[in-house]
Design a protein around this motif. Structure first.
Motif, PDB file in Angstrom:
ATOM      1  N   SER A 170     -14.026   4.183  -0.114  1.00 28.11           N
ATOM      2  CA  SER A 170     -13.122   3.347  -0.925  1.00 28.11           C
ATOM      3  C   SER A 170     -13.911   2.369  -1.786  1.00 28.11           C
ATOM      4  O   SER A 170     -14.971   1.878  -1.385  1.00 28.11           O
TER       5      SER A 170
ATOM      6  N   MET B 247     -10.952  10.243  -5.428  1.00 31.68           N
ATOM      7  CA  MET B 247     -10.342  11.574  -5.396  1.00 31.68           C
ATOM      8  C   MET B 247     -11.357  12.624  -5.865  1.00 31.68           C
ATOM      9  O   MET B 247     -12.264  12.297  -6.646  1.00 31.68           O
TER      10      MET B 247
ATOM     11  N   THR C 255       0.839  -1.195   0.000  1.00 33.31           N
ATOM     12  CA  THR C 255       0.000   0.000   0.000  1.00 33.31           C
ATOM     13  C   THR C 255       0.878   1.251   0.000  1.00 33.31           C
ATOM     14  O   THR C 255       1.977   1.241   0.558  1.00 33.31           O
TER      15      THR C 255
ATOM     16  N   ASN D 194      -7.888   8.212  -9.533  1.00 32.31           N
ATOM     17  CA  ASN D 194      -6.636   8.352 -10.281  1.00 32.31           C
ATOM     18  C   ASN D 194      -6.602   7.206 -11.305  1.00 32.31           C
ATOM     19  O   ASN D 194      -6.560   6.039 -10.929  1.00 32.31           O
TER      20      ASN D 194
ATOM     21  N   MET E  86      -8.800   4.475  -3.081  1.00 32.79           N
ATOM     22  CA  MET E  86      -9.509   5.629  -2.510  1.00 32.79           C
ATOM     23  C   MET E  86     -10.004   6.531  -3.636  1.00 32.79           C
ATOM     24  O   MET E  86      -9.308   6.695  -4.642  1.00 32.79           O
TER      25      MET E  86
ATOM     26  N   TYR F 115      -3.900   4.477 -11.028  1.00 33.63           N
ATOM     27  CA  TYR F 115      -4.103   3.431 -10.023  1.00 33.63           C
ATOM     28  C   TYR F 115      -5.011   2.318 -10.572  1.00 33.63           C
ATOM     29  O   TYR F 115      -4.847   1.148 -10.243  1.00 33.63           O
TER      30      TYR F 115
ATOM     31  N   HIS G 172      -2.852   5.408  -0.723  1.00 35.60           N
ATOM     32  CA  HIS G 172      -3.957   5.775  -1.621  1.00 35.60           C
ATOM     33  C   HIS G 172      -4.668   4.543  -2.174  1.00 35.60           C
ATOM     34  O   HIS G 172      -5.819   4.617  -2.583  1.00 35.60           O
ATOM     35  N   ARG G 173      -3.946   3.434  -2.202  1.00 34.17           N
ATOM     36  CA  ARG G 173      -4.534   2.165  -2.697  1.00 34.17           C
ATOM     37  C   ARG G 173      -3.805   1.019  -2.013  1.00 34.17           C
ATOM     38  O   ARG G 173      -2.693   1.186  -1.485  1.00 34.17           O
TER      39      ARG G 173
END
Length: 368
Positions: free
Chosen positions: A348, A366, A174, A322, A364, A325, A177-178
């Motif tokens: 999430s 944005m 991790t 994003n 996550m 990701y 953010h992911r």
């Protein structure tokens, strides 16, 4: 003295195995070198950066007698690569220089004493051992390693968590953010042990392991891990730190579930990504009845809209992600279909493979 006389590839292949960890610029000049040790027709090559050490052994190194020397790893590799495939190569020790001869080419390289080469002490004592196929372990890390942080001040995120418990081996990465999680079954029943592999170790294993069923033997000690496969032995220090509790990050209940072909979604995202903002790479995901829209825009007020059919009958959702990701996960799981689950635009999302509990990817949202 002609230390080694052999075919180019007999020397180049093992050199390529070890030289990936060699730093070009190092505070200790000898760490830019590779150690060549010859006994009979057996040649051992060793490289280290103090954190990781790779050793490989090859047979068929002719020459006169035994000896050891260290020489610039990258230079030797580039010289051998540039020679024709079938060239016979001689490495000759003369004073403090190593002469490399191949065909009508001659190179004179500086050396440093073999006795000065630092070696990692391999911890014996309390160890745990198990085996897994190279292919299974490589798939495990390729499904997770793209989620590692690169230069985070939370140093424990710049690596991959490996966790053994019972007959299960898990990998988690991790960057905040992911999060990517994958697991695989092993033959040995082991007590729980967690270890954080450094990023460089993970990338090196991903490069060196083969997609076959040959064994990878893993030995765990409290602050080191040893990987032995084929003729290669890689020893790595572990990152000392406490990895986040990944089980708390994976959403337990999600009410909206979409199924879609991985390839179809990936191609639509690749097209939409062309017009995202280069810095933030945001893409809007708009979900309605059996429809998924991807909307991307940038500072020049250009816009891309992609619409694809999906299997979905949940709430209308408009959420930003994003796109990098999302493409990372789609590029690294090789399955026909994925399931993408949501609660709402502020929480999430979870990407899984239908019918497979051994892979999870949390991302996550944005604001766009």
């Amino acid at each position: 003295m002609v230390l080694i006389k052999t075919q180019r590839d007999t020397l180049l292949a093992p050199l390529q195995s070890v030289s990936g960890i060699v730093e070009r610029r190092h505070t200790l000049p000898i760490l830019s070198n590779v150690l060549l040790e010859k006994k009979g027709d057996r040649l051992t090559l060793l490289a280290t950066d103090i954190e990781i050490q790779i050793t490989t052994t090859t047979e068929g190194a002719g020459g006169e007698g035994d000896g050891a020397v260290t020489v610039g790893a990258r230079k030797l590799q580039e010289i051998l690569r540039s020679l024709p495939d079938t060239t016979e190569v001689s490495l000759v020790l003369e004073d403090k220089r190593l002469l490399v001869r191949g065909g009508k080419s001659r190179f004179s390289l500086q050396t440093l004493p073999a006795d000065d080469f630092p070696r990692m002490t391999v911890n014996e004592g309390e160890t745990k051992q198990f085996s897994i196929s190279q292919k299974a372990f490589r798939q495990l890390i390729s499904k997770t390693q793209y989620s590692m942080a690169a230069q985070d001040v939370r140093y424990y995120l710049n690596g991959l968590l490996l966790l053994v418990e019972g007959k299960e081996l898990r990998a988690v990465a991790t960057d905040g953010h992911r999060l990517a999680y994958a697991s695989v079954e092993i033959d040995t029943d082991l007590p729980r042990q967690e270890m954080i592999l450094p990023r460089k170790t993970v990338l090196e294993l991903n490069r060196l392991l083969l997609d076959n069923d040959e064994a990878l033997n893993i030995t765990l000690t409290p602050n080191q891990v040893r990987f032995a496969f084929g003729s290669v032995v890689l020893v790595s220090k572990l990152i000392d730190g406490k990895f986040p509790d990944y089980e708390r990050v994976v959403p337990a209940t999600l009410k909206n579930h979409m199924k879609v072909g991985r390839q179809t979604l990936m191609q639509a995202m690749q097209r939409a990504a062309i017009l995202t903002n280069e810095k933030f790479r945001g893409v809007r995901v708009v979900l309605g009845d059996n429809s998924l829209k991807l909307i991307a825009a940038n500072a020049e007020q250009e816009e891309a809209v992609e619409e694809i059919e999906v299997d979905y009958t949940g709430d209308v959702i408009d959420v930003g992600f994003n796109v990098g990701y999302l493409l990372d996960v789609l590029n690294n799981i090789h399955t026909e279909e994925i399931q993408w689950s949501f609660n709402d635009a502020n929480s999430s999302a979870l990407i899984t493979v239908p019918g497979n509990e051994r892979f999870k990817y949390v991302v996550m949202p944005m604001r766009i």
